[in-house]
Design a protein around this motif. Structure first.
Motif, mmCIF file in Angstrom:
data_model
loop_
_atom_site.group_PDB
_atom_site.id
_atom_site.type_symbol
_atom_site.label_atom_id
_atom_site.label_comp_id
_atom_site.label_asym_id
_atom_site.label_seq_id
_atom_site.Cartn_x
_atom_site.Cartn_y
_atom_site.Cartn_z
ATOM 1 N N ASN A 154 0.830 -1.215 0.000
ATOM 2 C CA ASN A 154 0.000 0.000 0.000
ATOM 3 C C ASN A 154 0.865 1.266 0.000
ATOM 4 O O ASN A 154 0.741 2.144 0.869
ATOM 5 C CB ASN A 154 -0.934 -0.001 1.212
ATOM 6 N N VAL A 155 1.746 1.366 -0.985
ATOM 7 C CA VAL A 155 2.726 2.448 -1.054
ATOM 8 C C VAL A 155 2.180 3.640 -1.849
ATOM 9 O O VAL A 155 1.670 3.471 -2.965
ATOM 10 C CB VAL A 155 4.028 1.949 -1.716
ATOM 11 N N ASP A 156 2.293 4.834 -1.282
ATOM 12 C CA ASP A 156 1.981 6.055 -2.029
ATOM 13 C C ASP A 156 3.132 6.325 -2.989
ATOM 14 O O ASP A 156 4.256 6.585 -2.556
ATOM 15 C CB ASP A 156 1.808 7.236 -1.071
ATOM 16 N N HIS A 157 2.839 6.261 -4.285
ATOM 17 C CA HIS A 157 3.925 6.428 -5.261
ATOM 18 C C HIS A 157 3.432 7.149 -6.505
ATOM 19 O O HIS A 157 2.225 7.211 -6.787
ATOM 20 C CB HIS A 157 4.509 5.064 -5.642
ATOM 21 N N VAL A 158 4.403 7.685 -7.250
ATOM 22 C CA VAL A 158 4.113 8.394 -8.495
ATOM 23 C C VAL A 158 5.000 7.820 -9.588
ATOM 24 O O VAL A 158 6.237 7.787 -9.439
ATOM 25 C CB VAL A 158 4.396 9.905 -8.362
ATOM 26 N N ASN A 159 4.395 7.356 -10.664
ATOM 27 C CA ASN A 159 5.143 6.892 -11.832
ATOM 28 C C ASN A 159 5.219 8.037 -12.831
ATOM 29 O O ASN A 159 4.215 8.406 -13.449
ATOM 30 C CB ASN A 159 4.459 5.676 -12.456
ATOM 31 N N LEU A 160 6.390 8.603 -12.976
ATOM 32 C CA LEU A 160 6.551 9.775 -13.845
ATOM 33 C C LEU A 160 6.219 9.476 -15.299
ATOM 34 O O LEU A 160 5.860 10.398 -16.054
ATOM 35 C CB LEU A 160 7.983 10.306 -13.729
ATOM 36 N N LEU A 161 6.326 8.208 -15.685
ATOM 37 C CA LEU A 161 6.039 7.867 -17.083
ATOM 38 C C LEU A 161 4.564 8.005 -17.426
ATOM 39 O O LEU A 161 4.191 7.957 -18.596
ATOM 40 C CB LEU A 161 6.500 6.439 -17.382
ATOM 41 N N PRO A 173 4.879 19.760 -4.783
ATOM 42 C CA PRO A 173 3.687 20.010 -3.955
ATOM 43 C C PRO A 173 2.386 19.840 -4.736
ATOM 44 O O PRO A 173 1.426 19.244 -4.226
ATOM 45 C CB PRO A 173 3.882 21.459 -3.492
ATOM 46 N N GLU A 174 2.347 20.341 -5.955
ATOM 47 C CA GLU A 174 1.154 20.196 -6.797
ATOM 48 C C GLU A 174 0.923 18.728 -7.147
ATOM 49 O O GLU A 174 -0.219 18.248 -7.175
ATOM 50 C CB GLU A 174 1.317 21.018 -8.072
ATOM 51 N N LEU A 175 2.017 18.013 -7.392
ATOM 52 C CA LEU A 175 1.935 16.592 -7.731
ATOM 53 C C LEU A 175 1.334 15.797 -6.570
ATOM 54 O O LEU A 175 0.449 14.960 -6.761
ATOM 55 C CB LEU A 175 3.332 16.069 -8.063
ATOM 56 N N ILE A 176 1.797 16.079 -5.359
ATOM 57 C CA ILE A 176 1.302 15.378 -4.173
ATOM 58 C C ILE A 176 -0.166 15.713 -3.915
ATOM 59 O O ILE A 176 -0.980 14.846 -3.598
ATOM 60 C CB ILE A 176 2.176 15.735 -2.955
ATOM 61 N N GLU A 177 -0.508 16.975 -4.083
ATOM 62 C CA GLU A 177 -1.887 17.401 -3.857
ATOM 63 C C GLU A 177 -2.833 16.753 -4.861
ATOM 64 O O GLU A 177 -3.930 16.312 -4.498
ATOM 65 C CB GLU A 177 -1.986 18.925 -3.940
ATOM 66 N N SER A 178 -2.415 16.686 -6.117
ATOM 67 C CA SER A 178 -3.282 16.113 -7.149
ATOM 68 C C SER A 178 -3.524 14.623 -6.936
ATOM 69 O O SER A 178 -4.550 14.086 -7.339
ATOM 70 C CB SER A 178 -2.676 16.343 -8.541
ATOM 71 N N ASN A 179 -2.564 13.961 -6.274
ATOM 72 C CA ASN A 179 -2.730 12.538 -5.980
ATOM 73 C C ASN A 179 -3.430 12.287 -4.649
ATOM 74 O O ASN A 179 -3.657 11.134 -4.270
ATOM 75 C CB ASN A 179 -1.365 11.846 -5.979
ATOM 76 N N LYS A 180 -3.728 13.377 -3.930
ATOM 77 C CA LYS A 180 -4.463 13.311 -2.661
ATOM 78 C C LYS A 180 -3.771 12.417 -1.630
ATOM 79 O O LYS A 180 -4.407 11.677 -0.880
ATOM 80 C CB LYS A 180 -5.902 12.833 -2.901
ATOM 81 N N PHE A 181 -2.429 12.496 -1.607
ATOM 82 C CA PHE A 181 -1.679 11.741 -0.605
ATOM 83 C C PHE A 181 -1.794 12.415 0.759
ATOM 84 O O PHE A 181 -1.829 13.644 0.849
ATOM 85 C CB PHE A 181 -0.195 11.659 -0.982
ATOM 86 N N ASN A 182 -1.838 11.610 1.797
ATOM 87 C CA ASN A 182 -1.749 12.147 3.156
ATOM 88 C C ASN A 182 -0.317 12.627 3.360
ATOM 89 O O ASN A 182 0.638 11.865 3.185
ATOM 90 C CB ASN A 182 -2.103 11.060 4.176
ATOM 91 N N THR A 183 -0.119 13.871 3.733
ATOM 92 C CA THR A 183 1.232 14.444 3.817
ATOM 93 C C THR A 183 1.820 14.430 5.225
ATOM 94 O O THR A 183 2.992 14.752 5.397
ATOM 95 C CB THR A 183 1.228 15.892 3.302
ATOM 96 N N THR A 184 1.035 14.066 6.235
ATOM 97 C CA THR A 184 1.530 14.068 7.610
ATOM 98 C C THR A 184 2.283 12.780 7.914
ATOM 99 O O THR A 184 1.815 11.687 7.610
ATOM 100 C CB THR A 184 0.377 14.221 8.616
#
Length: 468
Positions: free
Chosen positions: A254-261, A292-303
């Protein structure tokens, strides 16, 4: 509540029970006609409450039991029995009630103590605001470097970890973009080369160009989760046969991740720089300004989740780690790698003027901000090599190196000194201790982590001869 107070409650319960036994024995009987006792249904209705993680307790508890499954408690109807005198059940009721009350009091007591005083309890993580606080004299401290002057707004925020390549046979991948700005650089073995993972504690202060960004591998994903990081990569390995790929680990862990591709190559989030090479896999980069925009758009919990964030300990000022001098070190990841397609031994040297360790492994062409580290951390872990057959339809196999995160031996170098350590992973956190069990304190500054193999010839050589 103290043990003395609990004993007093128990004694009071016993005294009352004895008194009731003496006063009520044989007072009641079933000689009188009995009325039918109807079941009394009591439905437990939870109180709505939203937790710190956004879960509505009311919805959670209600959904656990459908209407047909809802918990009920009822008094069973008693069948007619031969008439006889019976002792009152009142003392029994009193005792049962007292035991239940005592259990509740004990549970509350230990629950409060565990929540308030046990910072290692994985089921009751302390709020990030309690763990990451400002130093009264130094202000906000970077949790990954121990340095002051840190962004106070980022104190409780999760770091990001970006996969960056370091293929030794390809000079065009160096110098890596943004590596000299990373708080921690991890380097571990990948297919026939090494790969790095760059940690940035403050995701609002990531360089505008980080790369060359490369694909995810399970060992790097799992190491990133020791710091509750948001994982950023360009591509990923896929499961096949006996090989468990990054795709499976992302899902199972259950990893929060972003695939740039998955993003356009317009440079806003992901772009390509062809100034050094035309080989596509060595050109991709992350635009850190828009993280920051990338994280927000993915709705990741930032805390930060403190139950799975490794707390590194730092000295307030630079100190020797021991009396053992360490002006240079050679690091071998494994004998499999060192004899492979592009063998390499990492070499680091201590600069007495800057009191930092330098290396040519990543190229020194970083301009004014040369790549230097205050701390060198070398960890030897158990590894295994898994072959994925018919890689990309080529008919040939690809060999992947997996790390087990099983802990083991290692060394830490800082301020021209070295100390032997034992490392482990406990409750999803990295633990660094000296061989006699004491906590290790790093010196403030950036750290390099060399991640090698204990069972395949990995080794750490302090002050070796350059002719070795």
């Amino acid at each position: 509540m103290s043990d003395k107070e609990l004993d007093e409650i128990l004694n009071e319960i016993k005294n009352r029970s004895k008194s009731e036994d003496n006063n009520t024995a044989d007072t009641f009987s079933f000689d009188t006609p009995k009325e039918e006792v109807k079941p009394v249904e009591r439905t437990v209705t939870p109180t709505a409450k939203t937790t710190d993680f956004g879960i509505n307790d009311d919805a959670f508890l209600t959904n656990r039991h459908s209407d047909s499954e809802r918990i009920t408690y009822s008094d069973e109807s008693r069948e007619d029995k031969p008439k006889k005198k019976s002792k009152s059940k009142k003392p029994l009721v009193i005792i049962v009630s007292a035991v239940i009350l005592l259990a509740i009091l004990i549970g509350v007591y230990f629950g409060v103590v565990a929540k308030k005083g046990d910072a290692t309890n994985p089921t009751v993580p302390l709020p990030a605001t309690e763990v990451f606080t400002k130093d009264e004299k130094r202000g906000a401290i970077n949790p990954l470097t121990g340095e002051d002057g840190y962004n106070e707004a980022a104190l409780t925020k999760r770091p990001v970890a970006v996969v960056v390549e370091n293929e030794y046979s390809t000079e065009s991948v160096r110098p890596q973009w943004g590596m000299n700005k990373a708080d921690i650089v991890l380097e571990g073995e990948s297919e026939y080369s090494t790969r790095t993972l760059l940690f940035f504690a403050d995701y609002t202060n990531v360089p505008s160009q980080v790369g060359p960004a490369r694909s995810a591998r399970p060992p790097f994903i799992r190491f990133s989760q020791l710091f509750d990081s948001i994982f950023i990569h360009a591509g990923l390995s896929k499961s096949k046969g006996d090989y468990v790929g990054a795709d499976s680990v992302f899902e199972s862990d259950n990893v929060d991740h972003v695939n740039l591709l998955s993003y356009a190559e317009d440079g806003k989030i992901f772009g390509r720089d062809y100034s050094r090479t035309s080989t596509v896999e060595h050109t991709g980069y992350l635009n850190g300004e828009n993280v920051p925009e990338l994280i927000e758009s993915n709705k990741f919990n930032t805390t930060i989740d403190t139950s799975k964030f490794s707390i590194l300990e730092f000295n307030n000022e630079v100190q020797d780690l021991s009396s053992t001098k360490a002006t240079s070190v050679h690091f071998t990841w494994s004998d499999v790698y060192s004899s492979g397609k592009c063998p390499k031994v990492g070499k680091f040297y201590y600069d007495t003027d800057s009191k930092k360790y330098t290396t040519e492994d990543f190229d020194s062409s970083y301009g004014e901000a040369d790549l230097r580290f205050e701390n060198l951390i070398f960890l030897l872990d158990e590894t295994e090599y898994v072959v994925k057959e018919n890689y990309k339809g080529s008919g040939k196999g690809e060999t992947y190196c997996n790390y087990n995160l099983s802990g083991g031996e290692g060394k830490i170098l800082s301020n021209g000194t070295a100390v032997d350590i034992k490392w482990s992973v406990e409750n999803k956190k990295l633990v660094l201790k000296t061989t006699d069990g004491k906590a290790v304190k790093l010196n403030p500054g950036k750290s390099y982590i060399g991640y090698g193999s204990s069972n395949h010839g990995g080794k750490i050589e302090i002050n070796p001869s350059d002719n070795d």
